[in-house]
Enzyme design. Structure first.
Site, PDB file in Angstrom:
ATOM      1  N   VAL A   1       8.886  22.088  82.273  1.00  0.00           N
ATOM      2  CA  VAL A   1       7.449  21.925  82.024  1.00  0.00           C
ATOM      3  C   VAL A   1       7.120  20.481  81.643  1.00  0.00           C
ATOM      4  O   VAL A   1       5.969  20.160  81.395  1.00  0.00           O
ATOM      5  CB  VAL A   1       6.939  22.921  80.949  1.00  0.00           C
TER       6      VAL A   1
ATOM      7  N   HIS B   1       7.422  27.068  86.079  1.00  0.00           N
ATOM      8  CA  HIS B   1       7.053  27.486  84.717  1.00  0.00           C
ATOM      9  C   HIS B   1       5.845  26.737  84.167  1.00  0.00           C
ATOM     10  O   HIS B   1       5.600  26.771  82.963  1.00  0.00           O
ATOM     11  CB  HIS B   1       8.266  27.352  83.782  1.00  0.00           C
TER      12      HIS B   1
ATOM     13  N   ALA C   1      24.090  15.533  85.392  1.00  0.00           N
ATOM     14  CA  ALA C   1      23.201  15.321  86.541  1.00  0.00           C
ATOM     15  C   ALA C   1      22.930  13.834  86.750  1.00  0.00           C
ATOM     16  O   ALA C   1      22.896  13.358  87.898  1.00  0.00           O
ATOM     17  CB  ALA C   1      21.892  16.066  86.304  1.00  0.00           C
TER      18      ALA C   1
HETATM   19  P1  OAD Z   1      18.760  25.826  79.435  1.00  0.00           P
HETATM   20  O1  OAD Z   1      18.592  25.101  78.161  1.00  0.00           O
HETATM   21  O2  OAD Z   1      18.899  27.301  79.378  1.00  0.00           O
HETATM   22  O3  OAD Z   1      20.036  25.271  80.196  1.00  0.00           O
HETATM   23  C1  OAD Z   1      20.241  23.913  80.360  1.00  0.00           C
HETATM   24  C2  OAD Z   1      21.508  23.746  81.156  1.00  0.00           C
HETATM   25  O4  OAD Z   1      21.670  22.374  81.429  1.00  0.00           O
HETATM   26  C3  OAD Z   1      22.773  24.205  80.433  1.00  0.00           C
HETATM   27  O5  OAD Z   1      23.512  25.041  81.314  1.00  0.00           O
HETATM   28  C4  OAD Z   1      23.541  22.912  80.137  1.00  0.00           C
HETATM   29  O6  OAD Z   1      24.943  23.065  80.248  1.00  0.00           O
HETATM   30  C5  OAD Z   1      23.025  22.018  81.238  1.00  0.00           C
HETATM   31  N1  OAD Z   1      23.016  20.579  80.918  1.00  0.00           N
HETATM   32  C6  OAD Z   1      22.719  19.957  79.753  1.00  0.00           C
HETATM   33  N2  OAD Z   1      22.738  18.628  79.889  1.00  0.00           N
HETATM   34  C7  OAD Z   1      23.056  18.384  81.190  1.00  0.00           C
HETATM   35  C8  OAD Z   1      23.218  17.206  81.973  1.00  0.00           C
HETATM   36  N3  OAD Z   1      23.060  15.979  81.447  1.00  0.00           N
HETATM   37  N4  OAD Z   1      23.553  17.341  83.277  1.00  0.00           N
HETATM   38  C9  OAD Z   1      23.726  18.566  83.835  1.00  0.00           C
HETATM   39  N5  OAD Z   1      23.584  19.721  83.146  1.00  0.00           N
HETATM   40  C10 OAD Z   1      23.243  19.636  81.844  1.00  0.00           C
HETATM   41  O7  OAD Z   1      17.542  25.374  80.378  1.00  0.00           O
HETATM   42  P2  OAD Z   1      16.991  26.096  81.686  1.00  0.00           P
HETATM   43  O8  OAD Z   1      18.073  26.711  82.470  1.00  0.00           O
HETATM   44  O9  OAD Z   1      16.097  25.129  82.345  1.00  0.00           O
HETATM   45  O10 OAD Z   1      11.487  28.868  80.257  1.00  0.00           O
HETATM   46  O11 OAD Z   1      16.121  27.244  81.047  1.00  0.00           O
HETATM   47  C11 OAD Z   1      15.381  28.084  81.883  1.00  0.00           C
HETATM   48  C12 OAD Z   1      14.107  28.475  81.190  1.00  0.00           C
HETATM   49  O12 OAD Z   1      14.415  29.072  79.924  1.00  0.00           O
HETATM   50  C13 OAD Z   1      13.189  27.305  80.827  1.00  0.00           C
HETATM   51  O13 OAD Z   1      12.382  26.890  81.890  1.00  0.00           O
HETATM   52  C14 OAD Z   1      12.387  27.885  79.710  1.00  0.00           C
HETATM   53  C15 OAD Z   1      13.479  28.562  78.935  1.00  0.00           C
HETATM   54  O14 OAD Z   1      13.077  29.611  78.121  1.00  0.00           O
HETATM   55  C16 OAD Z   1      10.165  28.755  80.041  1.00  0.00           C
HETATM   56  O15 OAD Z   1       9.685  27.861  79.379  1.00  0.00           O
HETATM   57  C17 OAD Z   1       9.388  29.839  80.680  1.00  0.00           C
END
Ligand code: OAD
Length: 259
Positions: free
Chosen positions: A115, A131, A247
């Site tokens: 977001v 989202h 990333a």
């Molecule tokens: P998460 O916080 O669940 O996951 C983030 C992921 O990024 C984790 O698997 C980390 O291991 C990985 N990560 C962290 N730093 C990184 C980097 N530098 N390079 C690569 N990977 C890295 O976030 P989302 O999967 O985006 O929903 O979460 C999904 C949704 O859950 C969000 O959009 C939000 C949340 O509740 C809403 O707001 C509706």
């Protein structure tokens, strides 16, 4: 370690080079290097805060000031961050895709769960935002005029809670909260984008649906699937190639190899 990362990276690069349709789905990990907190990892927002208190319609109805305080803090945080190398590479892929002279034209689509506006600030074209956006508001009461979102980029927000300019009721962030449906149009565009040659999922824990299901869908349609993440996720065992790395490091590496 080098072997573990290098070999899948080479394979993914070869697939990207040969692909004409590429879809990249991103999550909070893509913005982590910019300083935007993730949700579930170390230091993640859901480790400190309860989603039920801050990111549901019920929470807003109970205590709109608390919910706005949290979103105002997140808006300030994001406003102070800049796109990182991962955003920049994806933006370039999305922008140059159809124009690269002398090469097979590529159609690169970026679908994000984030977001924040860092993909947009980096210049990503035709971004699909599943989202919503921290920078758009809509009417909490659902009045007909306020159902269409409007932009509000004020940081900090003025005193008092933001109001719907049409009915005077409370305005809310136009983001998808727990228990809410995603916009049908965005989901349709994302589903369409799963029909691709390479589907790459980057920086997402792959646990929130429907976004987490798109990689499965892409695979069932015959796409080569890949993941870039700091750690294994539920998608890791499913994808053709899983690259453990940041990333902001891996995407520029891929970019150098395929450019
Ligand atoms: P998460 O916080 O669940 O996951 C983030 C992921 O990024 C984790 O698997 C980390 O291991 C990985 N990560 C962290 N730093 C990184 C980097 N530098 N390079 C690569 N990977 C890295 O976030 P989302 O999967 O985006 O929903 O979460 C999904 C949704 O859950 C969000 O959009 C939000 C949340 O509740 C809403 O707001 C509706």
């Amino acid at each position: 370690m080098i072997l573990r990362v290098q070999q899948p990276l080479t394979e993914l690069a070869a697939r990207l080079r040969a692909a004409t349709r590429i879809t990249v789905m991103t999550g909070a990990g893509v913005s982590a290097a910019s300083g935007v907190p993730t949700f579930r990892g170390a230091g993640g927002l859901w480790r400190t805060y309860r989603a039920e208190d801050l990111a549901t319609p019920e929470a807003f109805a109970r205590d709109p000031a608390l919910v706005w305080e949290w979103y105002a803090w997140r808006r300030e945080k994001v406003a102070s961050c800049s796109p990182n190398a991962a955003h920049v590479v994806l933006a370039r892929w999305s922008a140059s895709a159809k124009a690269s002279a002398g090469q097979v034209p590529r159609d690169v689509r970026v679908v994000t769960q984030n977001v924040d506006d860092l993909h947009i600030r980096a210049g990503t074209r035709d971004l699909i935002r599943l989202h919503g956006s921290l920078w758009e508001l809509k009417c909490f009461n659902g009045c007909s005029a306020g159902a269409t979102t409007w932009r509000d980029e004020r940081v900090p927000l003025p005193d008092g809670l933001p109001r719907c300019p049409y009915c005077g009721g409370y305005a809310r962030p136009a983001v998808v909260w727990f228990g809410e449906s995603l916009h049908g149009g965005d989901v349709n565009r994302a589903v369409e984008a799963t029909a691709c040659d390479v589907f790459l999922t980057v920086g997402t824990s792959a646990v929130v649906y429907p976004a987490a299901g798109f990689v499965h869908h892409a695979r069932s349609l015959g796409a080569f699937t890949a993941e870039i993440n700091l750690e294994p996720t539920p998608a890791s065992s499913l994808v053709d190639v899983s690259i453990l790395g940041a990333a902001e490091d891996v995407l520029p590496q891929l970019d150098r190899v395929i450019s």
